[in-house]
Design an enzyme around this catalytic site. Structure first.
Site, short mmCIF file in Angstrom:
data_model
loop_
_atom_site.label_atom_id
_atom_site.label_comp_id
_atom_site.label_asym_id
_atom_site.label_seq_id
_atom_site.Cartn_x
_atom_site.Cartn_y
_atom_site.Cartn_z
N LYS A 115 -16.95 -8.61 -14.49
CA LYS A 115 -15.52 -8.64 -14.14
C LYS A 115 -14.71 -9.64 -14.97
O LYS A 115 -13.55 -9.40 -15.26
CB LYS A 115 -15.33 -8.91 -12.66
CG LYS A 115 -15.78 -10.26 -12.17
CD LYS A 115 -15.74 -10.32 -10.65
CE LYS A 115 -16.27 -11.65 -10.15
NZ LYS A 115 -16.60 -11.62 -8.72
N ARG B 49 -15.98 -15.06 3.30
CA ARG B 49 -15.25 -14.02 2.60
C ARG B 49 -15.75 -12.72 3.23
O ARG B 49 -15.57 -12.53 4.43
CB ARG B 49 -15.45 -14.09 1.08
CG ARG B 49 -14.34 -13.32 0.33
CD ARG B 49 -14.43 -13.42 -1.18
NE ARG B 49 -15.52 -12.63 -1.73
CZ ARG B 49 -15.75 -12.49 -3.04
NH1 ARG B 49 -14.97 -13.09 -3.91
NH2 ARG B 49 -16.76 -11.76 -3.47
C1 LIG Z 1 -17.80 -12.18 -8.67
C2 LIG Z 1 -18.94 -11.88 -7.80
C3 LIG Z 1 -20.23 -12.28 -8.19
C4 LIG Z 1 -20.50 -13.10 -9.44
O1 LIG Z 1 -20.14 -14.43 -9.22
P1 LIG Z 1 -20.39 -15.55 -10.35
O2 LIG Z 1 -20.00 -16.81 -9.67
O3 LIG Z 1 -19.52 -15.20 -11.49
O4 LIG Z 1 -21.84 -15.52 -10.71
C5 LIG Z 1 -21.29 -11.92 -7.38
N1 LIG Z 1 -21.09 -11.22 -6.25
C6 LIG Z 1 -19.87 -10.82 -5.84
C7 LIG Z 1 -19.73 -10.07 -4.56
C8 LIG Z 1 -18.76 -11.15 -6.60
O5 LIG Z 1 -17.53 -10.76 -6.20
#
Ligand SMILES: *Cc1c(COP(=O)(O)O)cnc(C)c1O
Length: 354
Positions: free
Chosen positions: A35, A128
């Protein structure tokens, strides 16, 4: 073309090798999170070449860029009911926290002649996404296992996102216990424990005993070479895979405090300045339309950021004024959200080097 973000393929590739290698050692698969770079296919390809098992993104528009990739794809953000058809079309697996969402996905998968995998999210306290109550979680998992065209691939949790909860072995044990309870009641095995993001790496690296974790979803650690629970650097990795380059369009000697009556700045804030006297300043052609300017750090540590607006970034170059002139390029390192900003900005040219 500037501003430009350069992506160093060799460095990124080395980060992937080191982190993937550590996860392989303990038998944990990785979902590489795309992302922050908008799932740019050439960058995603570096991950595929590095052997990642899954590509994961929070946006369907990004997963759609990866349709030609044969690697499994995962949707990270909970599917909206209005988009379930596209979820089934562009993702093989999605993270869910409602039975109702699973029912819609099941129906859509049936209509499209597809099979869709689900990871049911538990909220272990980060607050969350995820089901907060264990018994509701187990009931939901059992109900999902009965739906056609779907499989409950696993259980998952997220950490260090909104609440800042740092995952510990305690949280992993809770996920493992949920799996055991579900398996005991349904006699269907649950393959995956997807135990978080870059903030869970500390649970794995240097682990001495076997871990129940089977998967991590990693974004930031690959791009910046650090885990995110404590912000520790990962030995052997690079923090500068992404660099922003911006061109100087003005170099002038100016006072450090505005002259005359002071109202508000372009964003409705009353600015305040420290008087450091006259100094050399440079303006770079990059601004808030490209990136949150607080997420940039000049690579040359003699330069400091004074401020900026939508299209301008003002630098204090007093300590190195002989080295920079009109038309020169200034380099900036980027934070994770800085990378996300420049990769998402249509005004920033993206260039993969090496
Ligand atoms: C963005 C996201 C991740 C990755 O997180 P990082 O801190 O970039 O490793 C993993 N799981 C979910 C659900 C996310 O939204």
């Amino acid at each position: 073309m500037f501003p430009q973000v350069s992506i160093n393929r060799a460095k990124l590739s080395e980060n992937i090798r080191v982190i993937k290698g550590a996860l392989d050692l303990v038998g944990v698969e990785v979902a590489a999170v795309t992302k922050a770079f908008g799932a740019h296919p050439d960058i995603a390809n570096v991950f595929v070449e590095g052997g990642v098992e899954v590509l994961a993104d929070s946006r369907l528009e990004n997963l759609a860029k990866l349709v030609s990739f044969r690697t499994k794809k995962m949707l990270l953000r909970l599917p909206a009911l209005s988009e379930v058809d596209s979820v089934v079309r562009f993702a093989d697996i999605s993270l869910v926290s409602h039975l109702e969402t699973a029912q819609h996905l099941s129906e859509s998968a049936g209509e499209q002649g597809q099979y869709h995998g689900l990871i049911l999210m538990m909220d272990l306290g980060d607050l969350r996404e995820g089901i907060f109550c264990s018994s509701t979680f187990i009931e939901t998992a059992l109900a999902i296992q009965k739906l056609p065209n779907l499989s409950l691939e696993g259980v998952g949790a997220n950490f260090c996102c909104v609440g800042g909860l740092i995952p510990s072995h305690n949280e992993v044990q809770r996920l493992n216990q949920l799996v055991l309870n579900i398996e005991e009641r349904s006699h269907i095995s649950v393959r995956t424990i997807s135990a978080g993001n870059s903030s869970s790496l500390h649970l794995i690296c240097g682990a001495t005993s076997a871990t129940p974790i089977t998967q991590l979803r990693i974004g930031e650690a690959f791009l910046l070479g650090r885990e995110t629970a404590y912000g520790k650097r990962i030995p052997g990795t690079y923090s500068d895979c992404f660099t922003l380059h911006a061109e100087i369009i003005e170099k002038q000697r100016k006072p450090s405090v505005p002259v005359g009556e002071i109202g508000t700045d372009g964003f409705g804030n009353k600015p305040s300045f420290v008087d450091n006297g006259e100094h050399w300043r440079a303006i770079c052609a990059v601004g808030r339309q490209d990136v949150d300017l607080s997420q940039l750090t000049p690579v040359d540590n003699r330069i400091s950021v004074v401020g900026g607006s939508s299209d301008h970034l003002i630098l204090n170059i007093e300590a190195c004024s002989d080295d920079y002139g009109l038309g020169d390029i200034v380099d900036f390192s980027l934070s994770y959200s800085g990378i996300l900003g420049v990769m998402a900005s249509p005004y920033v040219n993206k260039k993969i080097i090496q």
